[in-house]
Design a protein around this motif. Structure first.
Motif, PDB file in Angstrom:
ATOM      1  N   GLY A 146       0.823  -1.211   0.000  1.00 58.76           N
ATOM      2  CA  GLY A 146       0.000   0.000   0.000  1.00 58.76           C
ATOM      3  C   GLY A 146       0.854   1.256   0.000  1.00 58.76           C
ATOM      4  N   ALA A 147       1.905   1.264   0.810  1.00 59.94           N
ATOM      5  CA  ALA A 147       2.808   2.416   0.834  1.00 59.94           C
ATOM      6  C   ALA A 147       3.453   2.628  -0.530  1.00 59.94           C
ATOM      7  CB  ALA A 147       3.876   2.228   1.912  1.00 59.94           C
ATOM      8  N   GLY A 148       3.856   1.523  -1.174  1.00 52.70           N
ATOM      9  CA  GLY A 148       4.456   1.636  -2.506  1.00 52.70           C
ATOM     10  C   GLY A 148       3.484   2.194  -3.531  1.00 52.70           C
ATOM     11  N   PHE A 149       2.260   1.662  -3.550  1.00 51.08           N
ATOM     12  CA  PHE A 149       1.252   2.151  -4.503  1.00 51.08           C
ATOM     13  C   PHE A 149       0.920   3.616  -4.250  1.00 51.08           C
ATOM     14  CE2 PHE A 149      -0.052  -2.439  -5.020  1.00 51.08           C
ATOM     15  CZ  PHE A 149       0.244  -2.511  -6.370  1.00 51.08           C
TER      16      PHE A 149
ATOM     17  N   ILE B  77      -8.639   1.053  -6.318  1.00 52.24           N
ATOM     18  CA  ILE B  77      -9.204  -0.301  -6.442  1.00 52.24           C
ATOM     19  C   ILE B  77      -8.415  -1.278  -5.582  1.00 52.24           C
ATOM     20  CG2 ILE B  77      -9.446  -2.275  -8.027  1.00 52.24           C
ATOM     21  CD1 ILE B  77     -10.232  -0.224 -10.196  1.00 52.24           C
ATOM     22  N   ILE B  78      -7.105  -1.214  -5.678  1.00 54.30           N
ATOM     23  CA  ILE B  78      -6.253  -2.133  -4.912  1.00 54.30           C
ATOM     24  C   ILE B  78      -6.438  -1.922  -3.408  1.00 54.30           C
ATOM     25  CG2 ILE B  78      -3.839  -2.653  -4.324  1.00 54.30           C
ATOM     26  CD1 ILE B  78      -3.237  -2.233  -7.377  1.00 54.30           C
ATOM     27  N   LEU B  79      -6.420  -0.666  -2.969  1.00 54.11           N
ATOM     28  CA  LEU B  79      -6.527  -0.391  -1.537  1.00 54.11           C
ATOM     29  C   LEU B  79      -7.899  -0.768  -0.977  1.00 54.11           C
ATOM     30  CD1 LEU B  79      -4.591   2.991  -1.184  1.00 54.11           C
ATOM     31  CD2 LEU B  79      -3.791   0.674  -0.680  1.00 54.11           C
ATOM     32  N   ILE B  80      -8.958  -0.534  -1.736  1.00 54.16           N
ATOM     33  CA  ILE B  80     -10.299  -0.917  -1.264  1.00 54.16           C
ATOM     34  C   ILE B  80     -10.364  -2.420  -1.059  1.00 54.16           C
ATOM     35  CG2 ILE B  80     -12.729  -1.133  -1.953  1.00 54.16           C
ATOM     36  CD1 ILE B  80     -12.470   1.695  -3.165  1.00 54.16           C
ATOM     37  N   ARG B  81      -9.852  -3.184  -2.024  1.00 52.34           N
ATOM     38  CA  ARG B  81      -9.874  -4.643  -1.887  1.00 52.34           C
ATOM     39  C   ARG B  81      -9.002  -5.088  -0.718  1.00 52.34           C
ATOM     40  NH1 ARG B  81      -6.836  -8.984  -0.770  1.00 52.34           N
ATOM     41  NH2 ARG B  81      -7.217 -10.799  -2.039  1.00 52.34           N
ATOM     42  N   GLU B  82      -7.773  -4.561  -0.661  1.00 52.30           N
ATOM     43  CA  GLU B  82      -6.826  -4.992   0.353  1.00 52.30           C
ATOM     44  C   GLU B  82      -7.334  -4.700   1.761  1.00 52.30           C
ATOM     45  OE1 GLU B  82      -3.433  -6.517  -0.696  1.00 52.30           O
ATOM     46  OE2 GLU B  82      -5.133  -6.827  -2.009  1.00 52.30           O
ATOM     47  N   TRP B  83      -7.748  -3.476   1.999  1.00 52.86           N
ATOM     48  CA  TRP B  83      -8.147  -3.094   3.356  1.00 52.86           C
ATOM     49  C   TRP B  83      -9.549  -3.570   3.692  1.00 52.86           C
ATOM     50  CZ3 TRP B  83      -4.628  -2.656   6.679  1.00 52.86           C
ATOM     51  CH2 TRP B  83      -3.347  -2.277   6.250  1.00 52.86           C
ATOM     52  N   GLY B  84     -10.409  -3.743   2.688  1.00 54.91           N
ATOM     53  CA  GLY B  84     -11.730  -4.321   2.953  1.00 54.91           C
ATOM     54  C   GLY B  84     -11.614  -5.739   3.487  1.00 54.91           C
ATOM     55  N   ILE B  85     -10.783  -6.523   2.844  1.00 56.10           N
ATOM     56  CA  ILE B  85     -10.582  -7.904   3.294  1.00 56.10           C
ATOM     57  C   ILE B  85      -9.844  -7.936   4.628  1.00 56.10           C
ATOM     58  CG2 ILE B  85      -9.305 -10.036   2.763  1.00 56.10           C
ATOM     59  CD1 ILE B  85     -10.308  -9.670  -0.139  1.00 56.10           C
ATOM     60  N   THR B  86      -8.900  -7.026   4.821  1.00 58.79           N
ATOM     61  CA  THR B  86      -8.181  -6.975   6.097  1.00 58.79           C
ATOM     62  C   THR B  86      -9.141  -6.644   7.237  1.00 58.79           C
ATOM     63  OG1 THR B  86      -6.120  -6.365   5.024  1.00 58.79           O
ATOM     64  CG2 THR B  86      -6.327  -5.811   7.359  1.00 58.79           C
ATOM     65  N   VAL B  87     -10.021  -5.675   7.034  1.00 53.69           N
ATOM     66  CA  VAL B  87     -11.003  -5.330   8.067  1.00 53.69           C
ATOM     67  C   VAL B  87     -11.893  -6.532   8.355  1.00 53.69           C
ATOM     68  CG1 VAL B  87     -13.048  -3.910   8.542  1.00 53.69           C
ATOM     69  CG2 VAL B  87     -10.954  -2.840   7.667  1.00 53.69           C
ATOM     70  N   HIS B  88     -12.316  -7.228   7.307  1.00 54.55           N
ATOM     71  CA  HIS B  88     -13.145  -8.418   7.513  1.00 54.55           C
ATOM     72  C   HIS B  88     -12.386  -9.465   8.326  1.00 54.55           C
ATOM     73  CE1 HIS B  88     -14.898 -12.367   6.456  1.00 54.55           C
ATOM     74  NE2 HIS B  88     -16.013 -11.711   6.710  1.00 54.55           N
ATOM     75  N   ARG B  89     -11.135  -9.704   7.984  1.00 52.60           N
ATOM     76  CA  ARG B  89     -10.325 -10.680   8.733  1.00 52.60           C
ATOM     77  C   ARG B  89     -10.223 -10.306  10.205  1.00 52.60           C
ATOM     78  NH1 ARG B  89      -5.960 -11.585   4.180  1.00 52.60           N
ATOM     79  NH2 ARG B  89      -6.512 -13.695   3.568  1.00 52.60           N
ATOM     80  N   LEU B  90     -10.041  -9.019  10.474  1.00 54.06           N
ATOM     81  CA  LEU B  90      -9.946  -8.569  11.858  1.00 54.06           C
ATOM     82  C   LEU B  90     -11.281  -8.729  12.587  1.00 54.06           C
ATOM     83  CD1 LEU B  90      -7.741  -5.367  11.396  1.00 54.06           C
ATOM     84  CD2 LEU B  90      -7.053  -7.535  12.442  1.00 54.06           C
ATOM     85  N   MET B  91     -12.380  -8.498  11.872  1.00 52.64           N
ATOM     86  CA  MET B  91     -13.703  -8.620  12.488  1.00 52.64           C
ATOM     87  C   MET B  91     -14.024 -10.056  12.885  1.00 52.64           C
ATOM     88  SD  MET B  91     -15.868  -5.908  10.141  1.00 52.64           S
ATOM     89  CE  MET B  91     -17.379  -6.777  10.404  1.00 52.64           C
ATOM     90  N   ILE B  92     -13.541 -11.010  12.114  1.00 48.61           N
ATOM     91  CA  ILE B  92     -13.861 -12.414  12.410  1.00 48.61           C
ATOM     92  C   ILE B  92     -12.718 -13.140  13.102  1.00 48.61           C
ATOM     93  CG2 ILE B  92     -15.503 -12.557  10.499  1.00 48.61           C
ATOM     94  CD1 ILE B  92     -13.367 -14.203   8.977  1.00 48.61           C
TER      95      ILE B  92
END
Length: 191
Positions: A84-87, A103-118
């Protein structure tokens, strides 16, 4: 020879400050322009070393049978900080289109937030398509960060960069869809 149990996790966490350092050097180098390519080279090398540690920590954890839930959760998060820092740095410098980065950041952080939630229910390790996506992102970013335009010319460099970034975006979208489908199937199977 035994290694300390927390070494793979320490290597994982080290990617986060490497991401910050790489971004700062990239932006400083960009402000100074081509007159100071040493900062650009340094930022790129830090990025490449940081991404290389992704393989090292996983190898050590598997080899010494010390895979942990912490590592499964934080390894992809550390990857996302670094990529993310590189992009973001390249987009700020006008070298990558912002729409690709968004697009990349929305996908990356959306899935990361989901992983943290579960995370309390279960830890979702990275799937094979996500790992391929990370490798392609790392290759695309490494190419874009290293000042290869000095060797092959700006036009050839730009074409290769566009192809690699486009592939990274496509794999990011595909792996995001794969993740969502797998989670929906898993939720249905659990019922």
């Amino acid at each position: 020879m035994a290694i300390p149990r927390q070494l793979p996790n320490a290597i994982t966490v080290a990617r986060i400050p490497l991401a910050v350092l790489s971004l700062i050097l990239l932006l400083l180098g960009g402000m100074l322009g081509d007159s100071n390519l040493a900062l650009r080279w340094t930022a790129a090398i830090i990025f490449v070393v940081g991404m290389s540690t992704d393989w090292v920590d996983g190898y050590l954890a598997r080899r010494h049978d010390i895979v942990s839930d912490f590592g499964k959760l934080w390894d992809p998060i550390a990857d996302k900080f670094l990529t993310g820092a590189g992009f973001i740095g390249l987009a700020i410098l006008g070298e990558v289109w912002w729409w690709m980065v968004v697009i990349i950041l929305i996908r990356e952080w959306g899935i990361t937030v989901h992983r943290l939630m579960i995370a309390n229910e279960h830890v979702v390790a990275a799937a094979w398509m996500g790992k391929i996506k990370t490798v392609v992102q790392a290759i695309a970013l490494s190419w874009a960060l290293l000042p290869f335009w000095l060797l092959i010319g700006v036009q050839a460099f730009s074409v290769v960069s566009l192809v690699l970034m486009s592939l990274a975006v496509l794999l990011t979208i595909a792996s995001g869809i794969d993740y969502v489908v797998a989670q929906v199937r898993g939720a249905r199977a659990a019922r």
